[in-house]
Design a protein around this motif. Structure first.
Motif, PDB file in Angstrom:
ATOM      1  N   ILE A 106      12.965  16.419  -4.766  1.00  0.00           N
ATOM      2  CA  ILE A 106      11.799  16.328  -5.624  1.00  0.00           C
ATOM      3  C   ILE A 106      11.182  15.118  -4.835  1.00  0.00           C
ATOM      4  CG2 ILE A 106      11.248  15.782  -7.918  1.00  0.00           C
ATOM      5  CD1 ILE A 106      12.977  18.444  -7.751  1.00  0.00           C
ATOM      6  N   TYR A 107       9.872  15.854  -4.252  1.00  0.00           N
ATOM      7  CA  TYR A 107       9.270  14.849  -3.350  1.00  0.00           C
ATOM      8  C   TYR A 107       8.889  13.533  -3.892  1.00  0.00           C
ATOM      9  CZ  TYR A 107       5.884  13.582   0.163  1.00  0.00           C
ATOM     10  OH  TYR A 107       5.374  12.817   1.434  1.00  0.00           O
ATOM     11  N   LYS A 108       9.599  12.553  -3.061  1.00  0.00           N
ATOM     12  CA  LYS A 108       9.250  10.864  -3.125  1.00  0.00           C
ATOM     13  C   LYS A 108       9.908  10.389  -4.435  1.00  0.00           C
ATOM     14  CE  LYS A 108       6.557   9.533   0.239  1.00  0.00           C
ATOM     15  NZ  LYS A 108       5.519   8.723   0.119  1.00  0.00           N
ATOM     16  N   GLN A 109      10.896  11.335  -4.983  1.00  0.00           N
ATOM     17  CA  GLN A 109      11.807  10.672  -6.065  1.00  0.00           C
ATOM     18  C   GLN A 109      13.283  11.027  -5.868  1.00  0.00           C
ATOM     19  OE1 GLN A 109      10.745  11.350 -10.320  1.00  0.00           O
ATOM     20  NE2 GLN A 109       8.932  12.746  -9.382  1.00  0.00           N
ATOM     21  N   ILE A 130       1.610   8.032  -3.147  1.00  0.00           N
ATOM     22  CA  ILE A 130       1.782   6.731  -2.598  1.00  0.00           C
ATOM     23  C   ILE A 130       2.031   5.934  -3.975  1.00  0.00           C
ATOM     24  CG2 ILE A 130       0.304   4.643  -2.245  1.00  0.00           C
ATOM     25  CD1 ILE A 130      -1.556   6.150  -0.372  1.00  0.00           C
ATOM     26  N   GLY A 131       3.174   5.085  -4.231  1.00  0.00           N
ATOM     27  CA  GLY A 131       3.650   4.464  -5.139  1.00  0.00           C
ATOM     28  C   GLY A 131       4.679   5.363  -6.071  1.00  0.00           C
ATOM     29  N   LYS A 132       5.055   4.676  -7.019  1.00  0.00           N
ATOM     30  CA  LYS A 132       6.071   5.279  -8.102  1.00  0.00           C
ATOM     31  C   LYS A 132       5.506   6.419  -8.772  1.00  0.00           C
ATOM     32  CE  LYS A 132       9.786   2.764  -6.743  1.00  0.00           C
ATOM     33  NZ  LYS A 132      11.125   3.244  -6.034  1.00  0.00           N
ATOM     34  N   ALA A 133       6.444   7.441  -9.039  1.00  0.00           N
ATOM     35  CA  ALA A 133       6.230   8.389  -9.973  1.00  0.00           C
ATOM     36  C   ALA A 133       5.922   7.822 -11.495  1.00  0.00           C
ATOM     37  CB  ALA A 133       7.031   9.606  -9.832  1.00  0.00           C
ATOM     38  N   SER A 134       5.296   8.187 -12.292  1.00  0.00           N
ATOM     39  CA  SER A 134       5.326   7.729 -13.707  1.00  0.00           C
ATOM     40  C   SER A 134       4.676   8.724 -14.627  1.00  0.00           C
ATOM     41  CB  SER A 134       4.641   6.531 -13.772  1.00  0.00           C
ATOM     42  OG  SER A 134       3.217   6.265 -13.297  1.00  0.00           O
ATOM     43  N   TYR A 135       4.754   8.703 -15.739  1.00  0.00           N
ATOM     44  CA  TYR A 135       4.163   9.800 -17.039  1.00  0.00           C
ATOM     45  C   TYR A 135       2.945   8.798 -17.222  1.00  0.00           C
ATOM     46  CZ  TYR A 135       8.476  12.557 -16.715  1.00  0.00           C
ATOM     47  OH  TYR A 135       9.574  13.035 -16.316  1.00  0.00           O
ATOM     48  N   GLU A 136       1.797   9.406 -16.899  1.00  0.00           N
ATOM     49  CA  GLU A 136       0.611   8.725 -17.276  1.00  0.00           C
ATOM     50  C   GLU A 136      -0.193   9.263 -18.490  1.00  0.00           C
ATOM     51  OE1 GLU A 136      -1.525   7.900 -13.722  1.00  0.00           O
ATOM     52  OE2 GLU A 136      -0.182   6.555 -13.037  1.00  0.00           O
ATOM     53  N   LYS A 137       0.090  10.648 -18.521  1.00  0.00           N
ATOM     54  CA  LYS A 137      -0.493  11.145 -19.512  1.00  0.00           C
ATOM     55  C   LYS A 137       0.293  12.610 -20.056  1.00  0.00           C
ATOM     56  CE  LYS A 137      -3.113  14.128 -16.116  1.00  0.00           C
ATOM     57  NZ  LYS A 137      -4.445  14.431 -15.510  1.00  0.00           N
ATOM     58  N   PRO A 138       0.261  12.824 -21.483  1.00  0.00           N
ATOM     59  CA  PRO A 138       1.101  13.959 -21.886  1.00  0.00           C
ATOM     60  C   PRO A 138       0.565  15.277 -21.365  1.00  0.00           C
ATOM     61  CG  PRO A 138      -0.269  12.756 -23.676  1.00  0.00           C
ATOM     62  CD  PRO A 138      -0.291  12.024 -22.222  1.00  0.00           C
ATOM     63  N   HIS A 139       1.229  16.336 -21.375  1.00  0.00           N
ATOM     64  CA  HIS A 139       0.699  17.560 -21.119  1.00  0.00           C
ATOM     65  C   HIS A 139       1.752  18.691 -21.562  1.00  0.00           C
ATOM     66  CE1 HIS A 139       4.235  18.402 -18.291  1.00  0.00           C
ATOM     67  NE2 HIS A 139       3.895  17.166 -17.766  1.00  0.00           N
ATOM     68  N   GLY A 140       1.280  19.837 -21.975  1.00  0.00           N
ATOM     69  CA  GLY A 140       2.118  20.835 -22.563  1.00  0.00           C
ATOM     70  C   GLY A 140       2.403  21.772 -21.469  1.00  0.00           C
ATOM     71  N   ALA A 141       2.618  23.111 -21.880  1.00  0.00           N
ATOM     72  CA  ALA A 141       2.860  24.007 -20.846  1.00  0.00           C
ATOM     73  C   ALA A 141       1.866  23.991 -19.425  1.00  0.00           C
ATOM     74  CB  ALA A 141       2.678  25.434 -21.564  1.00  0.00           C
ATOM     75  N   CYS A 142       2.307  24.459 -18.496  1.00  0.00           N
ATOM     76  CA  CYS A 142       1.572  24.340 -17.236  1.00  0.00           C
ATOM     77  C   CYS A 142       1.804  25.333 -16.221  1.00  0.00           C
ATOM     78  CB  CYS A 142       2.081  23.069 -16.276  1.00  0.00           C
ATOM     79  SG  CYS A 142       1.632  21.454 -17.099  1.00  0.00           S
ATOM     80  N   PRO A 143       0.784  25.899 -15.296  1.00  0.00           N
ATOM     81  CA  PRO A 143       0.963  26.736 -14.330  1.00  0.00           C
ATOM     82  C   PRO A 143       1.991  26.194 -13.282  1.00  0.00           C
ATOM     83  CG  PRO A 143      -1.451  26.337 -14.466  1.00  0.00           C
ATOM     84  CD  PRO A 143      -0.598  25.246 -15.511  1.00  0.00           C
ATOM     85  N   ILE A 144       2.506  27.159 -12.456  1.00  0.00           N
ATOM     86  CA  ILE A 144       3.312  26.871 -11.342  1.00  0.00           C
ATOM     87  C   ILE A 144       2.249  27.079 -10.082  1.00  0.00           C
ATOM     88  CG2 ILE A 144       5.196  27.687  -9.884  1.00  0.00           C
ATOM     89  CD1 ILE A 144       6.397  28.818 -12.732  1.00  0.00           C
ATOM     90  N   LYS A 145       2.548  25.912  -9.268  1.00  0.00           N
ATOM     91  CA  LYS A 145       1.635  26.203  -7.931  1.00  0.00           C
ATOM     92  C   LYS A 145       2.251  26.152  -6.646  1.00  0.00           C
ATOM     93  CE  LYS A 145      -0.554  22.210  -6.778  1.00  0.00           C
ATOM     94  NZ  LYS A 145      -1.613  20.897  -6.977  1.00  0.00           N
ATOM     95  N   LEU A 146       1.754  26.731  -5.648  1.00  0.00           N
ATOM     96  CA  LEU A 146       2.306  26.834  -4.514  1.00  0.00           C
ATOM     97  C   LEU A 146       1.282  26.076  -3.376  1.00  0.00           C
ATOM     98  CD1 LEU A 146       3.801  30.493  -4.006  1.00  0.00           C
ATOM     99  CD2 LEU A 146       4.800  28.347  -4.336  1.00  0.00           C
ATOM    100  N   GLN A 147       1.612  25.108  -2.540  1.00  0.00           N
ATOM    101  CA  GLN A 147       0.779  24.519  -1.782  1.00  0.00           C
ATOM    102  C   GLN A 147       0.578  24.844  -0.191  1.00  0.00           C
ATOM    103  OE1 GLN A 147       2.427  20.882  -0.127  1.00  0.00           O
ATOM    104  NE2 GLN A 147       0.831  19.632  -0.956  1.00  0.00           N
ATOM    105  N   ALA A 148      -0.913  25.040  -0.187  1.00  0.00           N
ATOM    106  CA  ALA A 148      -1.239  25.238   1.216  1.00  0.00           C
ATOM    107  C   ALA A 148      -1.483  23.719   1.969  1.00  0.00           C
ATOM    108  CB  ALA A 148      -2.483  25.868   1.346  1.00  0.00           C
ATOM    109  N   HIS A 149      -0.447  23.292   2.716  1.00  0.00           N
ATOM    110  CA  HIS A 149      -0.602  22.073   3.126  1.00  0.00           C
ATOM    111  C   HIS A 149      -1.323  21.701   4.546  1.00  0.00           C
ATOM    112  CE1 HIS A 149       1.204  18.228   4.887  1.00  0.00           C
ATOM    113  NE2 HIS A 149       1.403  17.968   3.481  1.00  0.00           N
ATOM    114  N   GLY A 150      -1.955  20.797   4.676  1.00  0.00           N
ATOM    115  CA  GLY A 150      -2.835  20.549   5.623  1.00  0.00           C
ATOM    116  C   GLY A 150      -2.609  20.237   7.128  1.00  0.00           C
TER     117      GLY A 150
END
Length: 255
Positions: free
Chosen positions: A156-159, A219-239
């Motif tokens: 789980i990236y950076k965690q 950059i920096g530690k992961a944290s919960y900064e805002k609440p959210h509900g159901a979300c899409p799943i994403k695939l990354q096109a890395h650079g």
């Protein structure tokens, strides 16, 4: 030293440490390195109650992240979905809360590069919106490719680093089977229960019901900064400059 003064000094030291995290390297962990294991054969067929997100023919279940009103524009050929870095990330039309997800991915056999520049992509288990990508399960070639362990495939990236390194050779199909439990938030936005994830990488357990600290941050530690509900799943096109990855046989079961 007085007890209250000790507490104040400790708080100042912690605050200074947090604000000092201004470089990507500040959150890279290199040791201990996960042991290498050899995966066995696994069952990849979608069960009868699954939603098929990619059937090898169309991208009807996906849209562009840049403009969700537009269809996803990655390449589909021969039952395989290939990343198109020119068109950017893609995400599911539907949003999900708790689920079981199966996805297969392949790094080209002739892959080049080292570290994070070797077949880099990402599976975002909940894409929480613009400016906050979500919770990333790393996709990378780490068969014989050293990098920071909380940034290798199966992390789980950076965690959280994977329990073991279950990578197959470049050119071979790899599988992720994921159990995702979405976070819950109180009415004031505070965290009631964190997101949890279990991941099998080529049939090998690499994340065991891990509680996440929040959405991914580069950059920096992961944290919960805002609440959210159901979300899409994403695939990354890395650079990065390495050859593009491919995906196939993507399905999900809502839990």
């Amino acid at each position: 030293m007085h007890k209250k003064m000790l507490v104040t000094v400790a708080a100042v030291a912690l605050s200074t440490t947090l604000f000092a995290q201004t470089k990507p390297e500040d959150t890279e962990v290199w040791e201990p390195v996960p042991a290498v294991v050899t995966p066995g054969k696994i069952n990849t067929d979608a069960p009868s109650d699954a939603i098929v997100l990619f059937d090898g023919k169309t991208l009807d279940q996906w849209v562009s992240v840049k403009d969700p009103s537009q269809p996803a524009a990655w390449k589909v050929s021969g039952g395989i979905l290939t990343v198109d870095k020119n068109t950017g990330n893609i995400q599911t039309k539907r949003s999900f809360t708790n689920y079981q997800l199966h996805i297969e991915w392949r790094v080209p056999k002739n892959i080049t590069g080292t570290g994070q520049g070797r077949g880099n992509s990402g599976l975002f288990l909940a894409s929480t919106g613009p400016g906050d990508d979500g919770y990333e399960l790393q996709v990378l070639d780490n068969y014989n490719n050293k990098t920071y362990v909380n940034g290798q495939a199966g992390s789980i990236y950076k965690q959280t680093a994977p329990l073991v390194n279950a990578n197959k050779k470049p050119g071979e199909w790899q599988t992720y089977d994921v159990i995702w439990t979405a976070p819950k938030f109180n009415s004031d936005g505070s965290v009631q229960s964190p997101a949890r994830v279990t991941v099998l990488f080529n049939g090998v357990l690499v994340q065991n019901n891990v509680a996440l600290q929040g959405p991914t941050k580069y950059i920096g530690k992961a944290s919960y900064e805002k609440p959210h509900g159901a979300c899409p799943i994403k695939l990354q096109a890395h650079g990065d400059k390495s050859e593009p990855l491919s995906f196939r046989n993507i399905w999900i079961r809502e839990l």
